[in-house]
Write an enzyme that holds these catalytic residues in place. Sequence first.
Site, PDB file in Angstrom:
ATOM      1  N   SER A 140       0.836  -0.832   0.453  1.00 31.96           N
ATOM      2  CA  SER A 140       0.179   0.485  -0.336  1.00 31.96           C
ATOM      3  C   SER A 140       1.237   1.017  -0.139  1.00 31.96           C
ATOM      4  O   SER A 140       1.917   1.055   0.450  1.00 31.96           O
ATOM      5  CB  SER A 140      -1.184   0.220   1.653  1.00 31.96           C
ATOM      6  OG  SER A 140      -0.998   1.098   1.590  1.00 31.96           O
ATOM      7  N   TYR A 153      -2.485  -1.064  10.427  1.00 33.76           N
ATOM      8  CA  TYR A 153      -2.618  -1.452   9.502  1.00 33.76           C
ATOM      9  C   TYR A 153      -0.640  -0.919   8.457  1.00 33.76           C
ATOM     10  O   TYR A 153      -0.261  -1.779   7.534  1.00 33.76           O
ATOM     11  CB  TYR A 153      -3.089  -0.649   8.587  1.00 33.76           C
ATOM     12  CG  TYR A 153      -3.412  -1.452   7.648  1.00 33.76           C
ATOM     13  CD1 TYR A 153      -3.720  -2.798   7.001  1.00 33.76           C
ATOM     14  CD2 TYR A 153      -2.983  -0.215   6.261  1.00 33.76           C
ATOM     15  CE1 TYR A 153      -3.794  -2.929   5.407  1.00 33.76           C
ATOM     16  CE2 TYR A 153      -3.164  -0.783   5.426  1.00 33.76           C
ATOM     17  CZ  TYR A 153      -3.944  -2.082   4.773  1.00 33.76           C
ATOM     18  OH  TYR A 153      -3.965  -2.211   2.890  1.00 33.76           O
TER      19      TYR A 153
END
Length: 248
Positions: A140, A153
Amino acid sequence: MKTQNNTVLITGGSAGIGFEIAKLFAQNGNQVIITGRNAERLKQAAAQLDNTTPIVSDVSNPADVDQLVERLNKDFPTLNLVINNAGRAFYYSLSEDGIQASDKAGEEMTTNYLSIISLTEKLLPLLKKQSEAALVNVSSIVAFVPGHTTATYSASKAALHAYTQAMRYTLAKDTAIKVFELMPPLVNTDFSQEIGGINGISPTVVAQDLLTALETDTYEIHVGNTATLYKLFLSSPEEAFLALNTGR
């Protein structure tokens, strides 16, 4: 890396980015295997795709992983492309009382990082048998710049980024296995709705960028505004952090 006539495993392939990747690869003449935890969602997803086999499997469950690897070796001995897409995320403020951040971080780290190490290690012997093979780890934009509501995360994706770089370097020495990292920005999926996913890019764009990167051997794939934010990060990590966190 060729993008046709592969045998492709996609974890978390029943929805979102994983489903769009599966759809594109199935349309491109590949044998596709998708996994997920929800049997009904997986069945419905596979019914929409050609040349696709669904296998119920939880990447965070060691017994499931062992069963998956056993079946892949038995039924799909030509497996040569593994796309580690399954993910887990919690969205919360670190200042909240009783949020149990350590528990949430544990789940994220297990799914987004440790499970990938486990599955990769167990599939390497099969991948090494192929004349051409590749691993794709879906990380990401937050691997570079953490989100304030996705702190743990982000940490799991940063760990995955470090692992991917090391694995790429190591496997390039004495194997034919290429290692790619797909780094999307905010994507409009069910997974991201809590943080404004409706404003994100389409998962079909992510899938197409992956296909293009495989064809051109572009190993670190900065999708959409990940490329812009990465350049800003290189010049000023502080400005990049503010740009990501005030932009949501």
